[in-house]
Write a protein that holds these residues in place. Structure first.
Motif, PDB file in Angstrom:
ATOM      1  N   HIS A  54      -7.767 -39.282 -10.425  1.00  0.00           N
ATOM      2  CA  HIS A  54      -7.541 -38.888  -9.031  1.00  0.00           C
ATOM      3  C   HIS A  54      -8.611 -37.890  -8.573  1.00  0.00           C
ATOM      4  O   HIS A  54      -8.881 -36.903  -9.248  1.00  0.00           O
ATOM      5  N   PRO A  55      -9.229 -38.156  -7.404  1.00  0.00           N
ATOM      6  CA  PRO A  55     -10.313 -37.278  -6.931  1.00  0.00           C
ATOM      7  C   PRO A  55      -9.884 -35.818  -6.766  1.00  0.00           C
ATOM      8  O   PRO A  55     -10.723 -34.924  -6.819  1.00  0.00           O
ATOM      9  N   ASP A  56      -8.575 -35.561  -6.586  1.00  0.00           N
ATOM     10  CA  ASP A  56      -8.119 -34.163  -6.433  1.00  0.00           C
ATOM     11  C   ASP A  56      -8.207 -33.384  -7.743  1.00  0.00           C
ATOM     12  O   ASP A  56      -8.096 -32.160  -7.746  1.00  0.00           O
ATOM     13  N   ASN A  57      -8.351 -34.100  -8.873  1.00  0.00           N
ATOM     14  CA  ASN A  57      -8.292 -33.422 -10.174  1.00  0.00           C
ATOM     15  C   ASN A  57      -9.662 -33.046 -10.727  1.00  0.00           C
ATOM     16  O   ASN A  57      -9.885 -33.096 -11.934  1.00  0.00           O
ATOM     17  N   ASN A  58     -10.538 -32.628  -9.850  1.00  0.00           N
ATOM     18  CA  ASN A  58     -11.886 -32.220 -10.261  1.00  0.00           C
ATOM     19  C   ASN A  58     -11.901 -31.059 -11.234  1.00  0.00           C
ATOM     20  O   ASN A  58     -12.870 -30.867 -11.964  1.00  0.00           O
ATOM     21  N   ALA A  59     -10.797 -30.275 -11.238  1.00  0.00           N
ATOM     22  CA  ALA A  59     -10.780 -29.075 -12.084  1.00  0.00           C
ATOM     23  C   ALA A  59     -10.467 -29.395 -13.545  1.00  0.00           C
ATOM     24  O   ALA A  59     -10.510 -28.502 -14.392  1.00  0.00           O
ATOM     25  N   LEU A  60     -10.149 -30.657 -13.825  1.00  0.00           N
ATOM     26  CA  LEU A  60      -9.838 -31.041 -15.204  1.00  0.00           C
ATOM     27  C   LEU A  60     -11.012 -30.680 -16.122  1.00  0.00           C
ATOM     28  O   LEU A  60     -12.146 -31.117 -15.880  1.00  0.00           O
ATOM     29  N   VAL A  61     -10.760 -29.906 -17.160  1.00  0.00           N
ATOM     30  CA  VAL A  61     -11.865 -29.504 -18.052  1.00  0.00           C
ATOM     31  C   VAL A  61     -12.103 -30.612 -19.078  1.00  0.00           C
ATOM     32  O   VAL A  61     -11.191 -31.383 -19.394  1.00  0.00           O
ATOM     33  N   PRO A  62     -13.337 -30.733 -19.591  1.00  0.00           N
ATOM     34  CA  PRO A  62     -13.655 -31.852 -20.495  1.00  0.00           C
ATOM     35  C   PRO A  62     -12.715 -31.988 -21.686  1.00  0.00           C
ATOM     36  O   PRO A  62     -12.348 -33.100 -22.063  1.00  0.00           O
ATOM     37  N   ARG A  63     -12.257 -30.873 -22.287  1.00  0.00           N
ATOM     38  CA  ARG A  63     -11.361 -30.994 -23.448  1.00  0.00           C
ATOM     39  C   ARG A  63     -10.025 -31.588 -23.057  1.00  0.00           C
ATOM     40  O   ARG A  63      -9.441 -32.417 -23.762  1.00  0.00           O
ATOM     41  N   ALA A  64      -9.513 -31.166 -21.896  1.00  0.00           N
ATOM     42  CA  ALA A  64      -8.233 -31.708 -21.422  1.00  0.00           C
ATOM     43  C   ALA A  64      -8.390 -33.200 -21.121  1.00  0.00           C
ATOM     44  O   ALA A  64      -7.527 -34.024 -21.450  1.00  0.00           O
ATOM     45  N   GLU A  65      -9.522 -33.530 -20.519  1.00  0.00           N
ATOM     46  CA  GLU A  65      -9.818 -34.933 -20.196  1.00  0.00           C
ATOM     47  C   GLU A  65      -9.813 -35.777 -21.481  1.00  0.00           C
ATOM     48  O   GLU A  65      -9.167 -36.827 -21.560  1.00  0.00           O
ATOM     49  N   LEU A  66     -10.516 -35.282 -22.497  1.00  0.00           N
ATOM     50  CA  LEU A  66     -10.597 -35.999 -23.773  1.00  0.00           C
ATOM     51  C   LEU A  66      -9.203 -36.232 -24.362  1.00  0.00           C
ATOM     52  O   LEU A  66      -8.878 -37.341 -24.808  1.00  0.00           O
TER      53      LEU A  66
END
Ligand code: TMP
Length: 213
Positions: A54-66
């Motif tokens: 979701h475009p609103d979730n730009n704040a997601l940090v790479p570790r959380a994304e992984l």
């Protein structure tokens, strides 16, 4: 006979079209084909996909994304991929473990060994027998993907295509490097030309692979 085939490539490489064409080709050969995708493929993993893309979730940090990609994969493997393989289907999956190495590893710069370990935790023995990497220059892919978005206005495509072109160049090179390390499993297919031309290259590759049995 059960086979697990994954499709990879940068944005705009034409995976979705090519998976549908490959499924048609394989069904005509008599295979029972299941098509699925990552992130997603089952309701819980689809909910994780929503968060990830979701475009609103730009704040997601790479570790959380992984970790979210790994969580979605663990669920998808247990609920969809492993059962389908056990039932003797040929499974075609749009992105899988190599996407995490390419995007989170080569793209975002997270540790490749750590990603390998997370991939192993998420997928266990469910490793692809064949991976087809649809390859094209990153700027061509991004231009295609952006054009498609203008047409379809797809919400979930948004986040990655706003990234710098440089990120996509690293992802593409990552896929090519991974393919060099495992040339038997990973086949690089040029994705330039029209859909029919690419589909023919893919069919040849699939025929070779199925002939290995
Ligand atoms: P899609 O465009 O093929 O549906 O993929 C969704 C996005 O998710 C795409 O930008 C690539 C990204 N992705 C990762 O970054 N890591 C992963 O492990 C997977 C499966 C996808």
């Amino acid at each position: 006979m059960a086979h697990f085939i994954t499709f990879e490539g940068i944005e705009g490489s034409g995976k979705t079209t090519q998976i549908a064409l490959a499924a048609g080709f394989l069904r005509r050969l008599g295979y029972s084909v299941v098509i699925t995708r990552e992130p997603g493929g089952c309701p819980i993993a689809d909910s994780i996909r929503e968060i990830l893309l979701h475009p609103d979730n730009n704040a997601l940090v790479p570790r959380a994304e992984l970790l979210l990609y790994a969580a979605a994969r663990a669920q998808h493997v247990d609920q969809v991929i492993r059962p389908a393989l056990q039932d003797g289907h040929l499974v075609l999956c749009d992105r899988y473990t190599d996407a995490t190495l390419a995007y989170q590893g080569y793209g975002r710069g997270l540790d490749l060994n750590l990603i390998e370990q997370l991939n192993a935790l998420a997928c266990g023995d469910c490793r692809p027998d064949l991976t087809l990497v649809l390859d094209l220059p990153h700027d061509v892919g991004i231009a295609r993907a952006l054009q498609r978005n203008e047409i379809h206005d797809q919400v979930d495509e948004g986040r990655f295509e706003q990234e710098a072109l440089d990120f996509h160049r690293r992802v593409r090179n990552g896929y090519l490097e991974l393919a060099l390390k495992e040339p038997r499993r990973m086949q690089v297919i040029p994705a330039v030309g029209n859909a029919q031309q690419v589909a023919e290259r893919l069919s040849n590759c699939l025929e070779d692979f199925l002939g290995r049995d």
